[in-house]
Scaffold this active site. Structure first.
Site, PDB file in Angstrom:
ATOM      1  N   SER A   1       0.828  -1.193   0.000  1.00 46.81           N
ATOM      2  CA  SER A   1       0.000   0.000   0.000  1.00 46.81           C
ATOM      3  C   SER A   1       0.875   1.262   0.000  1.00 46.81           C
ATOM      4  O   SER A   1       1.710   1.436  -0.886  1.00 46.81           O
ATOM      5  CB  SER A   1      -0.949  -0.059   1.205  1.00 46.81           C
ATOM      6  OG  SER A   1      -1.988   0.859   1.090  1.00 46.81           O
TER       7      SER A   1
ATOM      8  N   ASP B   1      -8.781  -4.114  -6.282  1.00 50.71           N
ATOM      9  CA  ASP B   1      -8.276  -3.533  -5.037  1.00 50.71           C
ATOM     10  C   ASP B   1      -9.056  -2.253  -4.737  1.00 50.71           C
ATOM     11  O   ASP B   1      -9.129  -1.360  -5.577  1.00 50.71           O
ATOM     12  CB  ASP B   1      -6.784  -3.222  -5.184  1.00 50.71           C
ATOM     13  CG  ASP B   1      -6.113  -2.862  -3.865  1.00 50.71           C
ATOM     14  OD1 ASP B   1      -6.684  -2.054  -3.098  1.00 50.71           O
ATOM     15  OD2 ASP B   1      -5.009  -3.360  -3.610  1.00 50.71           O
TER      16      ASP B   1
ATOM     17  N   HIS C   1      -7.282  -5.916  -0.837  1.00 51.39           N
ATOM     18  CA  HIS C   1      -6.165  -4.977  -0.873  1.00 51.39           C
ATOM     19  C   HIS C   1      -4.856  -5.717  -0.690  1.00 51.39           C
ATOM     20  O   HIS C   1      -4.645  -6.366   0.327  1.00 51.39           O
ATOM     21  CB  HIS C   1      -6.363  -3.939   0.230  1.00 51.39           C
ATOM     22  CG  HIS C   1      -5.339  -2.857   0.245  1.00 51.39           C
ATOM     23  ND1 HIS C   1      -4.838  -2.274  -0.909  1.00 51.39           N
ATOM     24  CD2 HIS C   1      -4.710  -2.228   1.272  1.00 51.39           C
ATOM     25  CE1 HIS C   1      -3.968  -1.336  -0.587  1.00 51.39           C
ATOM     26  NE2 HIS C   1      -3.859  -1.304   0.730  1.00 51.39           N
TER      27      HIS C   1
END
Length: 512
Positions: A225, A453, A481
């Site tokens: 991320s 995602d 994710h």
């Protein structure tokens, strides 16, 4: 849900910016970097940091060691004040030749790498990787154990997370703006010294000091991320020191804060559509079983109902629209949370909101005693330093852009447009800017994207892989994710092979 899996999910949950109430979607701006570790005072001034030794001690967690690494607070003045960075490691277990250190970062910004290492990566990464690498977590400056940014008290955070984020009139717009101003003022009051020095560029430079202190000539790293932006920034600063970098759930550094927020809003729309399509096939779906469209209509109606009349939770915090939305968003990060969300929605629609509130609390890292981790504080501090605000003109700018956000998501658009307002009032001017990262001269870098995602849309991974001169794109066709360690043998094998023998997957490889 398995507690270690939940930790991995929540550690990466904020993605580009805790959009729900900290929506300055950063993680993609950077100040113009220096190509060497030298500061204004020259290499010698930084040498003491690169030459330091870590005193490792027992962490109180089986098999893990902890230590502290020093770095300059201000790289322009390396002879001045210092910051202390919390570091933890678990040694390679063998068998096989040790390959050095593998640094991990769970994202956020604001996620604790030390907590992620000890709670998930150090025990949950594939055994062949743990056998060959010392796994290392470093809390970035401003985060958790590393000079944490502090802002609101727990009681004030409770109030902050309940502020109406879909204002219906000028008075509600002012109340939301005032909440952001109060948050920013508290950060300035409690964290004035560190607040101007928690940028991603500075965190990446810290990471190079840690690399050297650990004795590694090049950096091996897995970032998820926001951690992908941290890794890409490192590659931009130090391309010659890039070893094996995995950037999972990638961000696009070329986008402005407004663009990032709007793209992420569309990502959550993709995710909620996938959830609704699955929900209507289940016998326990609280949104009905007729069609995806009807299910989304029912969810929108539920949010409107909680705005007008919050749902009791059995405690002093009723479930209003803001907390209800946060709870739903929290469950979008992993499809393993969808059964929990169905149950929570069923209970909330029946007049009991504690389960959905618990999901929101997990997002905000609120403890049962009413205290909060510094996740949201650090998240705003980093994001608002990395990029200029999405809406510098204040609420009037948001009002103009709400239709574009609602086009991106009929479910979350209005909420997430207003969530992008908080950096407008930040006390420290942004030092970064949106720009492409090429990291010319770096070794092959693996960029991983998941097609559905919610937090880091797949197109960002495509973009970053295309920007990096040595980027190679690995695609996971699925929900949730990030992709590594989520159950795809294809993804895990490709990444493990790269980490263990240096061979990246073929550019464009797809897994399901």
């Amino acid at each position: 849900m398995d507690s270690r899996r939940l930790l991995r999910i929540t550690a990466t949950a904020l993605a580009v910016g805790g959009l729900v109430l900290s929506g300055c979607t950063g993680g993609s701006g950077a100040a113009a970097p220096s190509k060497s570790p030298s500061g204004a005072s020259g290499t010698a001034a930084l040498q003491k940091f690169y030459a330091q030794k870590v005193t490792w001690r027992d962490c109180g967690v089986a098999n893990f060691q902890c230590g502290t690494v020093r770095a300059p607070l201000d790289y322009a003045r390396p002879g001045g004040e210092e910051v202390k960075l919390a570091v933890s490691r678990v040694r390679a277990t063998g068998p096989g030749k040790r390959l050095g250190s593998l640094l991990v970062n769970p994202g956020g910004p604001g996620g604790s790498a030390v907590g992620y290492l000890q709670g998930y990566a150090g025990i949950g990464y594939p055994a062949p990787v743990r056998a060959r690498y010392d796994l290392v977590g470093v809390d970035p400056r401003g985060v958790a154990r590393s000079e944490p940014v502090e802002c609101l008290t727990g009681k004030r955070m409770d109030a902050y997370t309940q502020v109406d984020q879909t204002p219906d009139d000028a008075a509600e717009q002012k109340a939301l703006a005032d909440a952001y101003k109060e948050f920013a003022a508290a950060c300035r009051q409690k964290s004035a010294a560190v607040l101007p020095h928690v940028s991603t560029v500075e965190a990446a430079r810290d990471m190079d000091i840690v690399r050297a202190v650990l004795g590694d000539k090049k950096l091996t790293y897995v970032g998820a991320s926001y951690g992908t932006f941290l890794g890409a920034t490192y590659a931009e600063l130090f391309p010659e020191r890039v070893g094996r970098l995995v950037l999972d759930g990638a961000m696009d550094p070329s986008l402005t804060a407004e663009e990032l927020n709007r793209d992420q809003t569309a990502g959550f729309e993709t995710a909620i559509n996938a959830f609704a399509a699955d929900c209507v096939k289940q016998t326990d779906c609280p949104l009905g079983t007729t069609s995806t469209a009807a299910a989304l209509d029912r969810l929108r109606a539920f949010f409107r109902e909680t705005d007008a009349k919050p749902v009791p939770t059995g405690e002093s915090r009723p479930l209003g629209e803001s907390l209800a939305t946060t709870g739903v968003i929290a469950a979008m990060y992993d499809e393993a949370a969808w059964p929990e969300l169905r149950e929570a929605l069923t209970r909330a629609m029946g007049g009991e909101g504690s389960a959905l509130l618990a999901l929101a609390d997990s997002y905000y890292e609120r403890e049962a005693d009413g205290t909060y981790a510094n996740l949201m504080s650090a998240n705003a501090a980093v994001n608002c330093l990395d990029l200029p605000p999405a809406f510098p003109g204040g609420p009037a700018d948001v009002v103009k852009d709400v239709p574009a956000f609602e086009k991106a998501s009929s479910v979350f658009g209005r909420n997430l447009a207003w969530a992008a307002l908080n950096c407008t009032y930040w006390p420290t001017p942004a030092t970064g800017h949106a720009h492409r990262i090429t990291a010319r001269g770096a070794a092959p870098i693996v960029v991983v994207g998941t097609t559905r995602d919610p937090a880091t849309p797949y197109k960002w991974a495509r973009s970053l892989a295309g920007q990096l001169s040595s980027g190679t794109l690995l695609t996971y066709e699925g929900d949730g994710h990030t992709a590594y360690g989520r159950g795809s043998d294809c993804i895990d094998t490709a990444i493990d092979t790269y980490l263990l023998d240096g061979t990246p997957p073929a550019d464009g490889k797809r897994c399901s």
